[in-house]
Design an enzyme around this catalytic site. Structure first.
Site, PDB file in Angstrom:
ATOM      1  N   TYR A  64     -37.536 -61.236 -61.810  1.00  0.00           N
ATOM      2  CA  TYR A  64     -38.621 -61.209 -60.828  1.00  0.00           C
ATOM      3  C   TYR A  64     -38.837 -62.579 -60.214  1.00  0.00           C
ATOM      4  CZ  TYR A  64     -39.715 -56.345 -61.350  1.00  0.00           C
ATOM      5  OH  TYR A  64     -39.606 -54.976 -61.299  1.00  0.00           O
ATOM      6  N   GLN A  98     -44.440 -49.195 -49.946  1.00  0.00           N
ATOM      7  CA  GLN A  98     -43.893 -49.197 -51.305  1.00  0.00           C
ATOM      8  C   GLN A  98     -43.357 -50.593 -51.643  1.00  0.00           C
ATOM      9  OE1 GLN A  98     -41.472 -45.222 -51.829  1.00  0.00           O
ATOM     10  NE2 GLN A  98     -41.556 -45.759 -49.659  1.00  0.00           N
ATOM     11  N   ASP A 101     -42.872 -57.071 -51.417  1.00  0.00           N
ATOM     12  CA  ASP A 101     -42.420 -58.379 -50.909  1.00  0.00           C
ATOM     13  C   ASP A 101     -43.480 -59.146 -50.107  1.00  0.00           C
ATOM     14  OD1 ASP A 101     -40.346 -56.541 -48.541  1.00  0.00           O
ATOM     15  OD2 ASP A 101     -42.440 -57.170 -48.320  1.00  0.00           O
ATOM     16  N   HIS A 116     -47.100 -49.885 -54.766  1.00  0.00           N
ATOM     17  CA  HIS A 116     -46.292 -50.297 -55.926  1.00  0.00           C
ATOM     18  C   HIS A 116     -46.627 -51.715 -56.364  1.00  0.00           C
ATOM     19  CE1 HIS A 116     -43.072 -47.035 -54.929  1.00  0.00           C
ATOM     20  NE2 HIS A 116     -44.102 -46.546 -55.553  1.00  0.00           N
ATOM     21  N   CYS A 147     -51.125 -65.993 -71.489  1.00  0.00           N
ATOM     22  CA  CYS A 147     -52.490 -65.978 -70.944  1.00  0.00           C
ATOM     23  C   CYS A 147     -53.424 -66.553 -72.008  1.00  0.00           C
ATOM     24  CB  CYS A 147     -52.879 -64.544 -70.606  1.00  0.00           C
ATOM     25  SG  CYS A 147     -54.589 -64.337 -70.084  1.00  0.00           S
ATOM     26  N   GLY A 186     -37.856 -46.745 -43.140  1.00  0.00           N
ATOM     27  CA  GLY A 186     -37.088 -47.499 -44.123  1.00  0.00           C
ATOM     28  C   GLY A 186     -37.283 -47.090 -45.560  1.00  0.00           C
ATOM     29  N   THR A 187     -37.494 -45.788 -45.786  1.00  0.00           N
ATOM     30  CA  THR A 187     -37.592 -45.325 -47.173  1.00  0.00           C
ATOM     31  C   THR A 187     -36.654 -44.142 -47.414  1.00  0.00           C
ATOM     32  OG1 THR A 187     -39.030 -44.440 -48.901  1.00  0.00           O
ATOM     33  CG2 THR A 187     -39.637 -43.904 -46.624  1.00  0.00           C
ATOM     34  N   ALA A 230     -34.892 -50.383 -38.420  1.00  0.00           N
ATOM     35  CA  ALA A 230     -36.312 -50.521 -38.074  1.00  0.00           C
ATOM     36  C   ALA A 230     -36.551 -51.674 -37.101  1.00  0.00           C
ATOM     37  CB  ALA A 230     -37.126 -50.742 -39.340  1.00  0.00           C
TER      38      ALA A 230
HETATM   39  N1  APR Z   1     -34.087 -50.043 -41.112  1.00  0.00           N
HETATM   40  C1  APR Z   1     -34.638 -48.883 -41.577  1.00  0.00           C
HETATM   41  N2  APR Z   1     -34.218 -48.261 -42.704  1.00  0.00           N
HETATM   42  C2  APR Z   1     -33.190 -48.826 -43.363  1.00  0.00           C
HETATM   43  C3  APR Z   1     -32.561 -50.023 -42.925  1.00  0.00           C
HETATM   44  C4  APR Z   1     -33.056 -50.637 -41.749  1.00  0.00           C
HETATM   45  N3  APR Z   1     -32.550 -51.764 -41.270  1.00  0.00           N
HETATM   46  N4  APR Z   1     -31.563 -50.335 -43.796  1.00  0.00           N
HETATM   47  C5  APR Z   1     -31.576 -49.355 -44.750  1.00  0.00           C
HETATM   48  N5  APR Z   1     -32.549 -48.452 -44.483  1.00  0.00           N
HETATM   49  C6  APR Z   1     -32.932 -47.273 -45.250  1.00  0.00           C
HETATM   50  C7  APR Z   1     -31.849 -46.669 -46.121  1.00  0.00           C
HETATM   51  O1  APR Z   1     -31.075 -45.743 -45.398  1.00  0.00           O
HETATM   52  C8  APR Z   1     -32.653 -46.013 -47.234  1.00  0.00           C
HETATM   53  O2  APR Z   1     -32.926 -44.656 -46.923  1.00  0.00           O
HETATM   54  O3  APR Z   1     -33.948 -47.677 -46.136  1.00  0.00           O
HETATM   55  C9  APR Z   1     -33.970 -46.797 -47.256  1.00  0.00           C
HETATM   56  C10 APR Z   1     -34.211 -47.621 -48.495  1.00  0.00           C
HETATM   57  O4  APR Z   1     -34.337 -46.749 -49.565  1.00  0.00           O
HETATM   58  P1  APR Z   1     -34.554 -47.307 -51.048  1.00  0.00           P
HETATM   59  O5  APR Z   1     -33.624 -48.394 -51.317  1.00  0.00           O
HETATM   60  O6  APR Z   1     -34.532 -46.120 -51.945  1.00  0.00           O
HETATM   61  O7  APR Z   1     -36.005 -47.956 -50.992  1.00  0.00           O
HETATM   62  P2  APR Z   1     -37.441 -47.256 -51.106  1.00  0.00           P
HETATM   63  O8  APR Z   1     -37.456 -45.917 -50.473  1.00  0.00           O
HETATM   64  O9  APR Z   1     -38.420 -48.235 -50.620  1.00  0.00           O
HETATM   65  O10 APR Z   1     -37.589 -47.100 -52.690  1.00  0.00           O
HETATM   66  C11 APR Z   1     -38.768 -46.595 -53.230  1.00  0.00           C
HETATM   67  O11 APR Z   1     -38.068 -47.161 -55.463  1.00  0.00           O
HETATM   68  O12 APR Z   1     -36.898 -48.696 -56.652  1.00  0.00           O
HETATM   69  C12 APR Z   1     -38.161 -48.219 -56.415  1.00  0.00           C
HETATM   70  O13 APR Z   1     -40.274 -49.265 -56.572  1.00  0.00           O
HETATM   71  C13 APR Z   1     -39.081 -49.269 -55.842  1.00  0.00           C
HETATM   72  O14 APR Z   1     -40.611 -49.116 -53.985  1.00  0.00           O
HETATM   73  C14 APR Z   1     -39.333 -48.782 -54.424  1.00  0.00           C
HETATM   74  C15 APR Z   1     -39.115 -47.295 -54.525  1.00  0.00           C
END
Ligand code: APR
Length: 248
Positions: A64, A98, A101, A116, A147, A186-187, A230
């Protein structure tokens, strides 16, 4: 995919943006899944669970620390920045992220729910006291600092197998159930309970826009799908929204 009607954007008052790691990809931060994702190269059960922290707190703390470094060096990108403008384009906007950062906050988004948690804070695992993560890392990079209560500090993020903050989660669900426009960006939409927000918004009749170069399990429900990064799609969509919401 339903047919998209810009009128739903023109009239929308309550708007939710639901973001994931992909929105920070163009800021140089890795996503978790898919090509080059963190979980493609590292094992979440060794780095992002309470059991992993009990087993090897130093390994988790150092990892981390590395993530904090990369987030601190990163800058908000055009997607983060454009979303700040949505706060003046819509009467009620909430960004539910989620991401841990801190880039939405650094871009200037004020109406923000970090479901998260955040990398920017450390929390004592015993008494719950929080402090600045940068300060905690300055105190110790190798092992989590102690702590005053005798507990150890850990990153203030939600690990796999842990519950999300109840108040934060129920607020997120309330807002998703009552918004007129829901934009996921972006998820991968695969991690629950956060991904359940999409279903709730869709079932409540919100206009659903998905921004992701790759399809997700909810792509078929989208009224509009923008299969692009994005950093490109959100500024363009912002221009369109500005035009659609211009008084005629
Ligand atoms: N713009 C938009 N989307 C994008 C880009 C981009 N430039 N590059 C990649 N992606 C998409 C991918 O296609 C994918 O579907 O972003 C998504 C990222 O997915 P994950 O890596 O699974 O991330 P996320 O959905 O935020 O994960 C959820 O999982 O690991 C845990 O706690 C962690 O918050 C996180 C949660």
């Amino acid at each position: 995919m339903a047919s998209f009607d810009p009128d739903r954007i023109r009239t929308a008052e309550r708007v939710v943006v639901f973001s994931g790691a992909g929105v920070s990809k163009e800021s140089g931060l890795d996503t978790f899944r898919g090509a080059g994702g963190l979980w493609e190269r590292m094992r979440p059960e060794e780095l992002a669970t309470p059991q992993a922290f009990r087993r090897d707190p130093g390994k988790v703390w150092r990892w981390y620390g590395w993530r904090w470094d990369t987030a601190a060096k990163a800058e908000p990108n055009p997607a983060h920045l454009a979303l700040v403008e949505w706060e003046s384009l819509f009467p009620e906007l909430l960004v539910i992220t989620q991401n841990v950062d801190g880039l939405h906050r650094r871009a200037g988004t004020r109406s923000l729910l970090e479901v998260h948690g955040t990398l920017l804070r450390a929390r004592c695992e015993r008494c719950g006291r929080t402090r600045d993560m940068g300060e905690a890392l300055a105190e110790s990079r190798e092992e989590p600092p102690a702590c005053s209560c005798g507990g150890r500090f850990r990153p203030a993020v939600v690990w796999f197998g842990e519950n999300l903050d109840e108040a934060v989660l129920s607020r997120a669900y309330e807002e998703a159930a009552s918004c007129e426009l829901f934009v996921s960006v972006g998820t991968s939409s695969t991690v629950y309970p956060a991904a359940g927000l999409i279903e709730v918004a869709h079932r409540a009749g919100a206009c659903f826009i998905e921004v992701n170069p790759e399809p997700t399990p909810f792509s078929d429900l989208a009224d509009l799908r923008l299969a692009a990064p994005a950093g490109e799609a959100i500024p363009k969509l912002t221009e369109e929204i500005r035009r659609w919401r211009q008084p005629s």
